[in-house]
Motif scaffolding. Structure first.
Motif, PDB file in Angstrom:
ATOM      1  N   ASP A  30       0.914  -1.143   0.066  1.00 47.45           N
ATOM      2  CA  ASP A  30      -0.148  -0.016   0.037  1.00 47.45           C
ATOM      3  C   ASP A  30       0.987   1.269  -0.031  1.00 47.45           C
ATOM      4  OD1 ASP A  30      -2.200  -1.648   0.229  1.00 47.45           O
ATOM      5  OD2 ASP A  30      -2.344  -1.562   2.381  1.00 47.45           O
ATOM      6  N   VAL A  31       1.869   1.092   0.856  1.00 43.64           N
ATOM      7  CA  VAL A  31       2.843   2.368   0.967  1.00 43.64           C
ATOM      8  C   VAL A  31       3.526   2.547  -0.371  1.00 43.64           C
ATOM      9  CG1 VAL A  31       4.945   3.347   1.813  1.00 43.64           C
ATOM     10  CG2 VAL A  31       3.388   2.183   3.386  1.00 43.64           C
ATOM     11  N   ARG A  32       4.145   1.614  -1.048  1.00 46.99           N
ATOM     12  CA  ARG A  32       4.721   1.541  -2.607  1.00 46.99           C
ATOM     13  C   ARG A  32       3.438   2.347  -3.479  1.00 46.99           C
ATOM     14  NH1 ARG A  32       5.500  -3.344  -3.193  1.00 46.99           N
ATOM     15  NH2 ARG A  32       3.822  -3.633  -4.837  1.00 46.99           N
ATOM     16  N   GLU A  33       2.123   1.767  -3.594  1.00 44.57           N
ATOM     17  CA  GLU A  33       1.365   2.133  -4.420  1.00 44.57           C
ATOM     18  C   GLU A  33       1.125   3.698  -4.266  1.00 44.57           C
ATOM     19  OE1 GLU A  33      -1.743  -0.789  -3.962  1.00 44.57           O
ATOM     20  OE2 GLU A  33      -0.603  -2.187  -5.324  1.00 44.57           O
ATOM     21  N   VAL A  34       0.924   4.096  -2.783  1.00 47.61           N
ATOM     22  CA  VAL A  34       0.650   5.355  -2.476  1.00 47.61           C
ATOM     23  C   VAL A  34       1.842   6.438  -3.187  1.00 47.61           C
ATOM     24  CG1 VAL A  34       0.305   7.169  -0.770  1.00 47.61           C
ATOM     25  CG2 VAL A  34      -1.136   4.987  -0.612  1.00 47.61           C
ATOM     26  N   ASN A  35       3.013   5.999  -2.866  1.00 39.06           N
ATOM     27  CA  ASN A  35       4.214   6.706  -3.293  1.00 39.06           C
ATOM     28  C   ASN A  35       4.112   6.587  -4.854  1.00 39.06           C
ATOM     29  OD1 ASN A  35       5.192   6.830  -0.790  1.00 39.06           O
ATOM     30  ND2 ASN A  35       6.369   5.101  -0.796  1.00 39.06           N
ATOM     31  N   GLU A  36       3.730   5.745  -5.212  1.00 39.08           N
ATOM     32  CA  GLU A  36       3.739   5.829  -7.057  1.00 39.08           C
ATOM     33  C   GLU A  36       2.811   6.572  -7.375  1.00 39.08           C
ATOM     34  OE1 GLU A  36       2.918   1.790  -8.198  1.00 39.08           O
ATOM     35  OE2 GLU A  36       5.104   1.176  -7.845  1.00 39.08           O
ATOM     36  N   PHE A  37       1.646   6.914  -6.752  1.00 39.10           N
ATOM     37  CA  PHE A  37       0.652   7.841  -7.165  1.00 39.10           C
ATOM     38  C   PHE A  37       1.238   9.204  -6.831  1.00 39.10           C
ATOM     39  CE2 PHE A  37      -2.961  10.484  -6.134  1.00 39.10           C
ATOM     40  CZ  PHE A  37      -3.665  10.439  -7.262  1.00 39.10           C
ATOM     41  N   LEU A  38       1.905   9.419  -5.694  1.00 37.03           N
ATOM     42  CA  LEU A  38       2.318  10.772  -5.509  1.00 37.03           C
ATOM     43  C   LEU A  38       3.399  11.152  -6.504  1.00 37.03           C
ATOM     44  CD1 LEU A  38       2.578  10.438  -1.831  1.00 37.03           C
ATOM     45  CD2 LEU A  38       1.066  12.201  -2.806  1.00 37.03           C
ATOM     46  N   ALA A  39       4.434  10.178  -6.829  1.00 29.74           N
ATOM     47  CA  ALA A  39       5.218  10.516  -8.008  1.00 29.74           C
ATOM     48  C   ALA A  39       4.689  10.891  -9.269  1.00 29.74           C
ATOM     49  CB  ALA A  39       6.260   9.351  -8.090  1.00 29.74           C
ATOM     50  N   ALA A  40       3.642  10.094  -9.657  1.00 35.07           N
ATOM     51  CA  ALA A  40       3.144  10.358 -10.918  1.00 35.07           C
ATOM     52  C   ALA A  40       2.336  11.720 -10.856  1.00 35.07           C
ATOM     53  CB  ALA A  40       2.062   9.314 -11.164  1.00 35.07           C
ATOM     54  N   GLN A  41       1.751  12.082  -9.573  1.00 33.85           N
ATOM     55  CA  GLN A  41       1.139  13.291  -9.814  1.00 33.85           C
ATOM     56  C   GLN A  41       2.084  14.713  -9.597  1.00 33.85           C
ATOM     57  OE1 GLN A  41      -2.127  12.467 -10.750  1.00 33.85           O
ATOM     58  NE2 GLN A  41      -2.736  13.863  -9.461  1.00 33.85           N
ATOM     59  N   GLY A  42       3.359  14.301  -9.399  1.00 32.67           N
ATOM     60  CA  GLY A  42       4.525  15.277  -9.183  1.00 32.67           C
ATOM     61  C   GLY A  42       4.202  16.193  -8.003  1.00 32.67           C
ATOM     62  N   ALA A  43       3.790  15.285  -6.743  1.00 35.03           N
ATOM     63  CA  ALA A  43       3.529  15.952  -5.620  1.00 35.03           C
ATOM     64  C   ALA A  43       4.726  16.392  -4.607  1.00 35.03           C
ATOM     65  CB  ALA A  43       2.687  15.244  -4.684  1.00 35.03           C
ATOM     66  N   GLY A  44       6.020  16.028  -5.197  1.00 33.61           N
ATOM     67  CA  GLY A  44       7.195  16.575  -4.687  1.00 33.61           C
ATOM     68  C   GLY A  44       7.644  17.706  -5.140  1.00 33.61           C
ATOM     69  N   LYS A  45       7.077  18.547  -5.937  1.00 30.80           N
ATOM     70  CA  LYS A  45       7.658  19.790  -6.778  1.00 30.80           C
ATOM     71  C   LYS A  45       6.918  20.988  -6.200  1.00 30.80           C
ATOM     72  CE  LYS A  45      10.882  17.842  -8.992  1.00 30.80           C
ATOM     73  NZ  LYS A  45      12.546  17.974  -8.521  1.00 30.80           N
ATOM     74  N   THR A  46       7.489  22.295  -6.001  1.00 27.26           N
ATOM     75  CA  THR A  46       6.668  23.257  -5.800  1.00 27.26           C
ATOM     76  C   THR A  46       6.348  23.894  -6.963  1.00 27.26           C
ATOM     77  OG1 THR A  46       8.907  24.548  -5.820  1.00 27.26           O
ATOM     78  CG2 THR A  46       8.140  23.772  -3.708  1.00 27.26           C
ATOM     79  N   PRO A  47       5.316  24.849  -7.039  1.00 25.82           N
ATOM     80  CA  PRO A  47       4.995  25.399  -8.440  1.00 25.82           C
ATOM     81  C   PRO A  47       6.078  25.944  -9.369  1.00 25.82           C
ATOM     82  CG  PRO A  47       3.468  26.181  -6.858  1.00 25.82           C
ATOM     83  CD  PRO A  47       4.684  25.448  -6.116  1.00 25.82           C
ATOM     84  N   GLY A  48       7.222  26.310  -8.637  1.00 24.02           N
ATOM     85  CA  GLY A  48       8.309  26.979  -9.380  1.00 24.02           C
ATOM     86  C   GLY A  48       9.228  25.917 -10.078  1.00 24.02           C
ATOM     87  N   GLY A  49       8.942  24.556  -9.407  1.00 24.05           N
ATOM     88  CA  GLY A  49       9.753  23.434 -10.081  1.00 24.05           C
ATOM     89  C   GLY A  49      11.111  22.896  -9.093  1.00 24.05           C
ATOM     90  N   ALA A  50      11.177  23.851  -8.049  1.00 18.40           N
ATOM     91  CA  ALA A  50      12.193  23.461  -6.867  1.00 18.40           C
ATOM     92  C   ALA A  50      11.751  22.540  -6.220  1.00 18.40           C
ATOM     93  CB  ALA A  50      12.718  24.894  -6.219  1.00 18.40           C
ATOM     94  N   ALA A  51      12.620  21.421  -5.918  1.00 19.58           N
ATOM     95  CA  ALA A  51      12.360  20.351  -5.179  1.00 19.58           C
ATOM     96  C   ALA A  51      11.969  20.711  -3.629  1.00 19.58           C
ATOM     97  CB  ALA A  51      13.586  19.431  -5.094  1.00 19.58           C
ATOM     98  N   ARG A  52      11.093  20.223  -3.085  1.00 25.41           N
ATOM     99  CA  ARG A  52      10.821  20.530  -1.683  1.00 25.41           C
ATOM    100  C   ARG A  52      11.051  19.246  -0.822  1.00 25.41           C
ATOM    101  NH1 ARG A  52       4.271  21.334  -1.331  1.00 25.41           N
ATOM    102  NH2 ARG A  52       3.705  19.302  -2.009  1.00 25.41           N
ATOM    103  N   ALA A  53      10.609  18.989   0.559  1.00 26.77           N
ATOM    104  CA  ALA A  53      10.598  17.885   1.241  1.00 26.77           C
ATOM    105  C   ALA A  53       9.853  16.878   0.509  1.00 26.77           C
ATOM    106  CB  ALA A  53      10.210  18.247   2.514  1.00 26.77           C
ATOM    107  N   SER A  54      10.490  15.457   0.512  1.00 23.70           N
ATOM    108  CA  SER A  54       9.858  14.577  -0.222  1.00 23.70           C
ATOM    109  C   SER A  54       8.557  14.130   0.564  1.00 23.70           C
ATOM    110  CB  SER A  54      10.723  13.465   0.045  1.00 23.70           C
ATOM    111  OG  SER A  54      10.245  11.901  -0.606  1.00 23.70           O
ATOM    112  N   VAL A  55       7.567  13.483  -0.250  1.00 22.51           N
ATOM    113  CA  VAL A  55       6.066  13.367   0.334  1.00 22.51           C
ATOM    114  C   VAL A  55       6.113  11.711   0.586  1.00 22.51           C
ATOM    115  CG1 VAL A  55       5.049  15.344  -0.045  1.00 22.51           C
ATOM    116  CG2 VAL A  55       4.862  13.553  -1.839  1.00 22.51           C
ATOM    117  N   ALA A  56       7.142  11.001   0.043  1.00 24.12           N
ATOM    118  CA  ALA A  56       6.875   9.814   0.321  1.00 24.12           C
ATOM    119  C   ALA A  56       7.043   9.235   1.529  1.00 24.12           C
ATOM    120  CB  ALA A  56       8.220   8.984  -0.394  1.00 24.12           C
ATOM    121  N   LEU A  57       6.107   8.028   1.860  1.00 23.73           N
ATOM    122  CA  LEU A  57       6.239   7.478   3.241  1.00 23.73           C
ATOM    123  C   LEU A  57       7.306   6.277   3.271  1.00 23.73           C
ATOM    124  CD1 LEU A  57       2.294   6.666   3.082  1.00 23.73           C
ATOM    125  CD2 LEU A  57       3.568   8.652   4.334  1.00 23.73           C
TER     126      LEU A  57
END
Length: 485
Positions: A30-57
């Protein structure tokens, strides 16, 4: 013997099919699949494109032990990204949400299981003493459940996918709450510093006033006024200290800290506003990234599948069949049968209506949510732009003007052109302006975090407060009073 082998063969086949339908859902999956969804949505980037804290579990193994990364982060001065990362490592509510995905996964597994066969065994003792004991063996199997199994499992799988999206949204919510709470700690610390500096200035003024009063150059009323200002400032410092303690506890709660973990430090103040550009395609990006819309779409798919299940259940005759074997004392007799339930009265009309109504509710809520996403995005963009401009005006114009006015008032006081009341008033205005600047900075960074949150896929529970116009209004009124003296 032939009939016995047949019965054993049928039983073995049913057991194999049952085992094939079984499944096991693990938390790490479940954790892996949630992480994959977050990565697919690009949830680890700010609007400007700079990397922010990882939201992976973290994985299930890391959740069962104290994460080694947490002490390292807590051993350094905290910053916003570190607070977000810690919340993803330690927040127990987020961990509980991952187990909720396991509940939905369990429903998928259950929906994919084949029904158990029913075995009936009966023995008869004949009245004729010359006849042997007679036995009957029967096997009954629910054929309708087997036919409907793919439909039911498909609906459960759609619900599981929607549940993953919901939990992925809670990952972002957890990080957002930690970030906002950290900004609040920075703001409360800045307010405490301003109040402490004001108290030090009042104390220095009171010490000088005591010396002037001792030699007879200061009236009693002026000395008493200076003393009252010092004591009032002490109360304001105590209130600011309490506000800072409350803010720290809110951050502890958002992260999940307790005991010795709460001794962290955050010495850095809120940074000045940055140069922000409004994305013209922000609404499209927010709608496309919305976790809420993705969740509703998934639940719409599940509801549509449930409509299909209800209609199939209502139109399909209930089928069951089996084998029957009877031993009359001399030989076995083998036969089979099929039972058909005619859908004459109960055709699952109520379940069809309920499922169709649920689908209609979700369709309307999808449109309403899309409207809310767009509105919240515009609100956040407006807030970032407004708060950023006001903060820059405070920093570049109003604060220097207040400080210059205070310096001029002190010069006039030393020349005995103004009284102590004017000096105290100008000192209060400098402090209040600094606090208003801090509150505006906090509003700016909260709005900026909210904008990033919306563009990352979440628009609910952002806590966008109304702009703090009260401090500006008070400042204007003070200016008017100053002109009247």
């Amino acid at each position: 013997m032939t009939s016995s082998r047949l019965i054993r063969g049928v039983s073995a086949l049913l057991l194999w099919l049952s085992a094939a339908g079984c499944g096991r859902g693990a938390l790490d999956t479940d954790v892996r699949e949630v992480n994959e969804f977050l990565a697919a949505q690009g949830a680890g980037k700010t609007p400007g494109g700079a990397a922010r804290a990882s939201v992976a579990l973290p994985s299930e193994e890391r959740w069962e032990e104290d994460p080694a990364e947490a002490p390292r982060l807590l051993g350094k001065p905290l910053h916003a990204d570190a607070a977000v990362r810690l919340s993803l490592l330690l927040n127990r509510d987020l961990r509980a949400s991952m187990y909720e995905v396991g509940i939905a996964r369990g429903r998928v597994v259950q929906a994919g299981l084949l029904p158990n066969p029913e075995v009936e065994v009966s023995l008869r003792a004949p009245q004729d003493p010359f006849q042997t004991l007679q036995a009957d063996i029967g096997i009954e199997y629910d054929i309708s459940r087997v036919i409907l199994l793919p439909l039911r499992k498909g609906a459960a799988e759609a619900e599981l996918a929607a549940e993953r999206v919901r939990v992925a949204g809670q990952v972002l919510d957890t990080g957002y709450r930690a970030r906002i709470a950290f900004y609040d700690v920075q703001a409360r610390q800045s307010v405490l510093d301003l109040r402490s500096r004001a108290l030090a200035a009042y104390q220095a003024g009171y010490a000088a006033a005591e010396e002037l009063h001792r030699v007879g150059n200061l009236p009693d009323v002026d000395l008493a006024t200076q003393r009252a200002a010092v004591e009032a400032s002490r109360i304001e410092v105590a209130e600011a200290e309490n506000a800072l303690l409350d803010a720290r506890e809110r951050l502890n709660l958002a992260i999940g800290l307790s005991g010795e973990q709460t001794s962290w430090t955050a010495p850095d103040p809120l940074p000045p506003p940055e140069v922000d550009t409004i994305d013209a395609n922000g609404e499209k990006q927010a709608v496309a990234a919305s976790f809420e819309l993705a969740e509703i779409a998934g639940r719409m798919q599940a509801a549509g599948k449930r409509v299909g299940v209800a209609r199939a259940e209502g139109s399909l005759p209930h089928l069951s069949g089996g084998f029957h074997s009877e031993h009359d004392g001399r030989s076995w007799e083998i036969g089979g049968h099929v039972t058909v339930g005619l859908p004459m009265f109960d055709r699952a009309q109520g379940r069809v209506i309920s499922a169709e109504s649920e689908l209609g509710v979700l369709r309307e809520r999808y449109v309403a949510t899309a409207t809310a996403v767009r509105a919240n995005l515009r609100m956040a963009q407006n807030r970032v732009e407004s708060a950023g401009k006001r903060a820059k005006h405070f920093r570049d114009v109003l604060i220097p003007a207040r400080e210059k006015a205070l310096a001029e008032t002190i010069l006039q006081y030393n020349a005995m052109q103004v009284g102590v009341f004017q000096v105290l008033e100008m000192q209060r205005r400098v402090t209040d302006t600094g606090i208003a600047y801090t509150e505006t900075l906090l509003e700016y960074w909260k709005a900026r975090a909210a904008l990033a949150q919306i563009l990352a896929g979440r628009h609910r529970s952002l806590g966008l407060a109304a702009p703090g116009v009260g401090s500006l209004g008070a400042g204007a009124a003070d200016a008017g009073e100053g002109q009247g003296h």
